[in-house]
Design an enzyme around this catalytic site. Structure first.
Site, short mmCIF file in Angstrom:
data_model
loop_
_atom_site.label_atom_id
_atom_site.label_comp_id
_atom_site.label_asym_id
_atom_site.label_seq_id
_atom_site.Cartn_x
_atom_site.Cartn_y
_atom_site.Cartn_z
N SER A 1 1.55 -7.57 -0.99
CA SER A 1 2.33 -8.57 -0.24
C SER A 1 1.66 -9.95 -0.14
O SER A 1 2.38 -10.93 0.07
CB SER A 1 2.72 -8.03 1.13
OG SER A 1 1.61 -7.93 1.99
N THR B 1 1.69 -4.49 4.15
CA THR B 1 1.55 -4.80 5.58
C THR B 1 0.93 -6.17 5.85
O THR B 1 1.06 -6.70 6.94
CB THR B 1 0.72 -3.72 6.31
OG1 THR B 1 -0.59 -3.68 5.73
CG2 THR B 1 1.38 -2.37 6.23
N ASP B 2 0.24 -6.74 4.85
CA ASP B 2 -0.45 -8.02 5.10
C ASP B 2 0.50 -9.13 5.53
O ASP B 2 0.13 -9.99 6.34
CB ASP B 2 -1.20 -8.49 3.84
CG ASP B 2 -2.39 -7.61 3.49
OD1 ASP B 2 -2.70 -6.69 4.27
OD2 ASP B 2 -3.01 -7.84 2.43
N THR C 1 0.82 -1.22 0.00
CA THR C 1 0.00 0.00 0.00
C THR C 1 0.85 1.27 0.00
O THR C 1 0.47 2.28 -0.61
CB THR C 1 -0.92 -0.01 1.24
OG1 THR C 1 -1.80 -1.13 1.13
CG2 THR C 1 -1.75 1.25 1.35
N1 ASP Z 1 -2.79 -5.45 0.88
C1 ASP Z 1 -1.66 -4.58 1.11
C2 ASP Z 1 -0.39 -5.39 1.00
O1 ASP Z 1 -0.07 -6.11 1.92
C3 ASP Z 1 -1.80 -3.97 2.43
C4 ASP Z 1 -0.72 -3.01 2.80
O2 ASP Z 1 0.30 -2.87 2.20
O3 ASP Z 1 -0.94 -2.33 3.81
O4 ASP Z 1 0.28 -5.29 0.01
#
Ligand code: ASP
Length: 337
Positions: A67, A99-100, A23
Site C-alpha cells: 500500500s 495496512t500502511d 500483507t
Molecule cells: N506494508 C504492508 C502494506 O501496507 C503492510 C500491511 O499490509 O499490513 O502493504
C-alpha cells in the site's frame, strides 16, 4: 478476473470483495521478504466459514501492490469500482488492502462514495503463511459487516481485529501488533461479536466529493514540525505545491521563526493546520504567542478540525481537484470539527 462463491444466492445478499494487495495478500518471495502474490479470489477461498454464510461473495483483484506504492489514480479507480459494484446490485463491498495506508484509502472512499451500502476496508498485520495470520478473521468480519443492514449509511468503515472503525478517525498506531488500529479519542464505532456486527455510532459528516482523476495532478505537501526546525524544507518547497498540510506541534504550533515562511505559503496556496500528536483537535483560541494556533489561524491557515495530517491531505487534494476556492476549502474543513 471476478470469481463468484456461493453462487445461486440472491444478488441483494452479494458482497463484492476487491483486492488491492497488502500483507493480507503477500507470501515469501525467493529473493527474501514477503511480497504481494495472492489475488482476492485466493483470499476469499481461504476464509473458514465464509462459504456457510447466506451471502454470495464475488472477488476481483484490482491491484496487487504494497500500500505505500498506491497513488491517487489507484484510489480513483477503486472508488469508481466500488460505486460500480453497488450500482450493479452489491449489498456491500469489502476492500482488502495494505495496512500502511488503509486509513487514507478509507477516508478517500468515505468522501467519494455517497451510497448507503456498506464499504469496508480490511487487511492483515501477519501474512497468510505466518503463525497466527489475522487476514482470514479480518476478512470474515469485514464480509459480515458489509452484509449487515446495521452498517448501511455509515460511510466507509475499517474492520480489523473484530473492531469497526469510522474512516474519519481510524489510524494505524503500531508497526506490527494485530491490534494496531485505533480511533484516538473516540474509539471504534462497533464490534463484531461472534460474527455479528454490533454498531453504536457513526463517524461520517456527509460531505461528498467527486473522485476526480485530476486529484493525481494536484500536489499537496505534508510538513511535520519539530523542535529546532529552521524552515529548510518549507523554504525548499518554494512554489512546488498547490497546497500544504502542516503537522504542527501540540495543539497546532510552529517555531516562531517559521511564522513568516508559513504565512508566505498561506498567502499563495491553501495551508491546512493539523497536529502531529496523533489525537485531538487543533485548538483555536488558547495560545497567543508567535507560532501559536491563534497566530497561524489569523494569518490565514485553515483549521483541520479533527482530521490528522494524512486525512487532511486527502481532503485538501480532493478539494483542489475540483477547483474549490480557499474559502470553500475552509468551509469543507469546518465540517470535521
Ligand atoms: N506494508 C504492508 C502494506 O501496507 C503492510 C500491511 O499490509 O499490513 O502493504
Amino acid at each position: 478476473m471476478t470469481t463468484s462463491f456461493n453462487s445461486g444466492e440472491a444478488d441483494t445478499r452479494r458482497v463484492a470483495v476487491i483486492g488491492m494487495g497488502g500483507t493480507i495478500a503477500m507470501a515469501p518471495s525467493a529473493s527474501g521478504g514477503i511480497v504481494p502474490s495472492l489475488g482476492a479470489g485466493d483470499l476469499v477461498a481461504s476464509v473458514p466459514g465464509l462459504a456457510d454464510l447466506d451471502v454470495t461473495v464475488t472477488a476481483t483483484t484490482l491491484r496487487s501492490l504494497p500500500s505505500p506504492s498506491l497513488g491517487f489514480a489507484d484510489l480513483v479507480a477503486l472508488s469508481d469500482r466500488v460505486r460500480a459494484e453497488i450500482a450493479a446490485g452489491a449489498a456491500g463491498v469489502v476492500i482488502t488492502h495494505g495496512t500502511d495506508t488503509i486509513e487514507e484509502t478509507a477516508f478517500f472512499l468515505d468522501l467519494t462514495v455517497p451510497e448507503a451500502a456498506p464499504v469496508v476496508v480490511t487487511g492483515a498485520m501477519r501474512h497468510p503463511e505466518a503463525a497466527g495470520a489475522d487476514g482470514p478473521a479480518n476478512l470474515y468480519a469485514a464480509v459480515r459487516v458489509a452484509s449487515s443492514p446495521a452498517a448501511r449509511g455509515l460511510g466507509c468503515l475499517v474492520v480489523m481485529s473484530d473492531e469497526v472503525h469510522g474512516a474519519r478517525f481510524v489510524r494505524k498506531s503500531h508497526t506490527s501488533s494485530t491490534g494496531a488500529f485505533v480511533s484516538p479519542g473516540f474509539g471504534p464505532l462497533g464490534l463484531v461479536v461472534e460474527g455479528d456486527p454490533r454498531i453504536r455510532g457513526a463517524a461520517r459528516v456527509g460531505l461528498t466529493l467527486p473522485a476526480d482523476p485530476r486529484v493525481s495532478e494536484r500536489r499537496v505537501g505534508m510538513v511535520t514540525m519539530a523542535l529546532g526546525d529552521d524552515g529548510t524544507l518549507l523554504r525548499l518547497a518554494g512554489d512546488a505545491f498547490d497546497g500544504l498540510v502542516i503537522a504542527g506541534l501540540g495543539a497546532g504550533h510552529v517555531p516562531a521563526d517559521l511564522v513568516p515562511l508559513v504565512a508566505e505559503h498561506a498567502a499563495r496556496v491553501p495551508v491546512v493546520l493539523s497536529t502531529r500528536t496523533g489525537a485531538g483537535s487543533v485548538l483555536r483560541q488558547t495560545y497567543g504567542y508567535p507560532g501559536s494556533e491563534r497566530d497561524l489561524l489569523e494569518r490565514g491557515l485553515i483549521h483541520s478540525g479533527f482530521l490528522d495530517p494524512a486525512k487532511a491531505r486527502i481532503l485538501l487534494q480532493l478539494l483542489l481537484a475540483t477547483g474549490e476556492s480557499t474559502a470553500g476549502i475552509a468551509a469543507a474543513f469546518e465540517r470535521f470539527r
